[in-house]
Design a protein around this motif. Structure first.
Motif, PDB file in Angstrom:
ATOM      1  N   ARG A  13       0.798  -1.138  -0.055  1.00  9.30           N
ATOM      2  CA  ARG A  13      -0.033  -0.160   0.207  1.00  9.30           C
ATOM      3  C   ARG A  13       0.960   1.062   0.161  1.00  9.30           C
ATOM      4  O   ARG A  13       2.099   1.360   0.454  1.00  9.30           O
ATOM      5  CB  ARG A  13      -0.903  -0.037   1.400  1.00  9.30           C
ATOM      6  CG  ARG A  13      -1.727  -1.103   1.317  1.00  9.30           C
ATOM      7  CD  ARG A  13      -2.942  -1.018   0.176  1.00  9.30           C
ATOM      8  NE  ARG A  13      -3.403   0.173  -0.145  1.00  9.30           N
ATOM      9  CZ  ARG A  13      -4.541   0.732   0.226  1.00  9.30           C
ATOM     10  NH1 ARG A  13      -5.150   0.264   1.191  1.00  9.30           N
ATOM     11  NH2 ARG A  13      -4.786   1.881  -0.267  1.00  9.30           N
ATOM     12  N   SER A  14       0.384   2.202  -0.563  1.00  8.98           N
ATOM     13  CA  SER A  14       1.175   3.567  -0.421  1.00  8.98           C
ATOM     14  C   SER A  14       1.005   4.375   0.842  1.00  8.98           C
ATOM     15  O   SER A  14      -0.067   4.363   1.499  1.00  8.98           O
ATOM     16  CB  SER A  14       0.477   4.532  -1.483  1.00  8.98           C
ATOM     17  OG  SER A  14       0.600   4.182  -2.858  1.00  8.98           O
ATOM     18  N   TYR A  78       4.647  14.055   2.226  1.00  8.91           N
ATOM     19  CA  TYR A  78       4.268  13.571   3.558  1.00  8.91           C
ATOM     20  C   TYR A  78       5.075  13.412   4.566  1.00  8.91           C
ATOM     21  O   TYR A  78       5.359  12.413   5.201  1.00  8.91           O
ATOM     22  CB  TYR A  78       3.387  12.222   3.269  1.00  8.91           C
ATOM     23  CG  TYR A  78       2.344  12.211   2.183  1.00  8.91           C
ATOM     24  CD1 TYR A  78       1.109  12.899   2.483  1.00  8.91           C
ATOM     25  CD2 TYR A  78       2.445  11.739   1.139  1.00  8.91           C
ATOM     26  CE1 TYR A  78       0.110  13.087   1.490  1.00  8.91           C
ATOM     27  CE2 TYR A  78       1.589  11.807   0.152  1.00  8.91           C
ATOM     28  CZ  TYR A  78       0.525  12.356   0.257  1.00  8.91           C
ATOM     29  OH  TYR A  78      -0.736  12.368  -0.690  1.00  8.91           O
ATOM     30  N   TRP A 119       4.854   6.646  -4.588  1.00 12.46           N
ATOM     31  CA  TRP A 119       4.914   7.225  -5.850  1.00 12.46           C
ATOM     32  C   TRP A 119       4.450   8.644  -5.701  1.00 12.46           C
ATOM     33  O   TRP A 119       3.257   8.952  -5.396  1.00 12.46           O
ATOM     34  CB  TRP A 119       4.476   6.528  -6.998  1.00 12.46           C
ATOM     35  CG  TRP A 119       4.608   7.069  -8.281  1.00 12.46           C
ATOM     36  CD1 TRP A 119       4.530   8.336  -8.776  1.00 12.46           C
ATOM     37  CD2 TRP A 119       5.030   6.342  -9.559  1.00 12.46           C
ATOM     38  NE1 TRP A 119       4.882   8.555 -10.052  1.00 12.46           N
ATOM     39  CE2 TRP A 119       5.034   7.221 -10.518  1.00 12.46           C
ATOM     40  CE3 TRP A 119       4.989   5.093 -10.101  1.00 12.46           C
ATOM     41  CZ2 TRP A 119       5.221   6.944 -11.898  1.00 12.46           C
ATOM     42  CZ3 TRP A 119       5.265   4.794 -11.143  1.00 12.46           C
ATOM     43  CH2 TRP A 119       5.453   5.644 -11.971  1.00 12.46           C
TER      44      TRP A 119
HETATM   45  C1  LIG Z   1       1.779   7.205 -11.501  1.00  7.18           C
HETATM   46  C2  LIG Z   1       1.299   7.729 -10.117  1.00  7.18           C
HETATM   47  C3  LIG Z   1       1.331   8.800  -9.494  1.00  7.18           C
HETATM   48  C4  LIG Z   1       0.927   9.054  -8.245  1.00  7.18           C
HETATM   49  N1  LIG Z   1       0.902  10.283  -7.749  1.00  7.18           N
HETATM   50  C5  LIG Z   1       0.850  10.663  -6.379  1.00  7.18           C
HETATM   51  C6  LIG Z   1       0.835  11.792  -5.905  1.00  7.18           C
HETATM   52  O1  LIG Z   1       1.488  12.822  -6.251  1.00  7.18           O
HETATM   53  N2  LIG Z   1       0.452  12.094  -4.450  1.00  7.18           N
HETATM   54  C7  LIG Z   1       0.233  10.903  -3.642  1.00  7.18           C
HETATM   55  O2  LIG Z   1      -0.253  11.207  -2.583  1.00  7.18           O
HETATM   56  N3  LIG Z   1      -0.159   9.856  -4.273  1.00  7.18           N
HETATM   57  C8  LIG Z   1       0.359   9.447  -5.570  1.00  7.18           C
HETATM   58  N4  LIG Z   1       0.111   7.991  -6.037  1.00  7.18           N
HETATM   59  C9  LIG Z   1       0.032   6.964  -5.316  1.00  7.18           C
HETATM   60  C10 LIG Z   1      -1.587   6.565  -5.458  1.00  7.18           C
HETATM   61  O3  LIG Z   1      -2.484   7.793  -4.861  1.00  7.18           O
HETATM   62  C11 LIG Z   1      -1.753   5.418  -4.593  1.00  7.18           C
HETATM   63  O4  LIG Z   1      -1.014   4.584  -5.267  1.00  7.18           O
HETATM   64  C12 LIG Z   1      -3.359   4.919  -4.893  1.00  7.18           C
HETATM   65  O5  LIG Z   1      -4.215   5.738  -4.078  1.00  7.18           O
HETATM   66  C13 LIG Z   1      -3.712   3.444  -4.609  1.00  7.18           C
HETATM   67  O6  LIG Z   1      -3.097   3.328  -3.215  1.00  7.18           O
HETATM   68  P1  LIG Z   1      -2.070   1.966  -3.087  1.00  7.18           P
HETATM   69  O7  LIG Z   1      -0.784   2.452  -3.618  1.00  7.18           O
HETATM   70  O8  LIG Z   1      -2.248   1.833  -1.617  1.00  7.18           O
HETATM   71  O9  LIG Z   1      -2.684   0.663  -3.790  1.00  7.18           O
HETATM   72  C14 LIG Z   1       0.587   8.004  -7.494  1.00  7.18           C
HETATM   73  C15 LIG Z   1       0.686   6.557  -8.087  1.00  7.18           C
HETATM   74  C16 LIG Z   1       1.230   6.390  -9.328  1.00  7.18           C
HETATM   75  C17 LIG Z   1       1.300   5.106  -9.772  1.00  7.18           C
END
Ligand SMILES: Cc1cc2nc3c(=O)[nH]c(=O)nc-3n(C[C@H](O)[C@H](O)[C@H](O)COP(=O)(O)O)c2cc1C
Length: 174
Positions: A13-14, A78, A119
């Motif tokens: 997870r992110s 963050y 990311w």
């Molecule tokens: C190409 C890409 C760009 C993203 N950019 C951001 C961002 O600028 N800020 C952020 O908080 N999350 C960003 N994310 C994370 C996504 O918001 C997050 O992966 C998504 O909410 C799904 O959650 P998970 O990674 O926990 O499955 C990004 C993800 C990807 C793949």
């Protein structure tokens, strides 16, 4: 694929909330190595990584990222203490895919090490900016590099729930 690796992929997870705890150089190196081990088109290995742990440089990148963020947030990273910026050589046809896969590997490596990672977008804009160009120059990165993304790293303050629900209807079979 071992079940262990599959479980790790499904649990990733992110992380969007970090503590101030320092990440060891060994862990940072392991994440970078995992990223650079990603497959690349014709094995041209076009991506490079700018690893930022210096607080002042980290904050310069954060301010720049915020400049291009339409959301009004105090810190688009963050509070993560480590910023791994991935850039790739525009001359290589697959550079965007190559760089994306590097970040994908890094996110999984971070998960494996018990770190939080996310990311963060807008690397293209950040490194097109005069100030971003100056940071690249300070790091010795010269050439036709485009910012692909930032992999921010640290220890999670809060962990998101998992597994993430995947949207239905995204698999088609014949
Ligand atoms: C190409 C890409 C760009 C993203 N950019 C951001 C961002 O600028 N800020 C952020 O908080 N999350 C960003 N994310 C994370 C996504 O918001 C997050 O992966 C998504 O909410 C799904 O959650 P998970 O990674 O926990 O499955 C990004 C993800 C990807 C793949």
């Amino acid at each position: 694929m071992s079940h262990e690796l599959l479980d790790l992929i499904l649990a990733r997870r992110s992380c969007k909330s970090f503590t101030d705890r320092t990440v060891t150089q060994d862990d940072i190196t392991a994440v970078i190595e995992a990223g650079l081990s990603a497959s690349s088109g014709m094995n041209l290995q076009s991506p490079v990584v700018l690893c930022v742990t210096d607080r002042a440089v980290r904050d310069r990148l954060m301010v720049l990222n915020r400049k291009y963020d339409f959301r009004d947030r105090p810190d688009p990273f963050y509070r993560a203490p480590v910023i791994l910026a991935v850039l790739a050589d525009r001359k290589v046809g697959t550079y965007l895919y190559d760089g994306s896969l590097v970040i994908g590997n890094m996110l999984l490596a971070a998960q494996a090490l018990g770190l939080g990672a996310c990311w963060i977008h807008r690397a293209k804009e950040v490194f097109q900016d005069e100030e971003g160009q100056a940071i690249l120059h300070e790091a010795g990165i010269e050439g036709d590099y485009e910012g692909i993304g930032f992999c921010v790293l640290g220890y999670p303050e809060t962990l998101p729930e998992h597994p993430v629900p995947t949207h239905p209807g995204r698999v088609f079979r014949l």
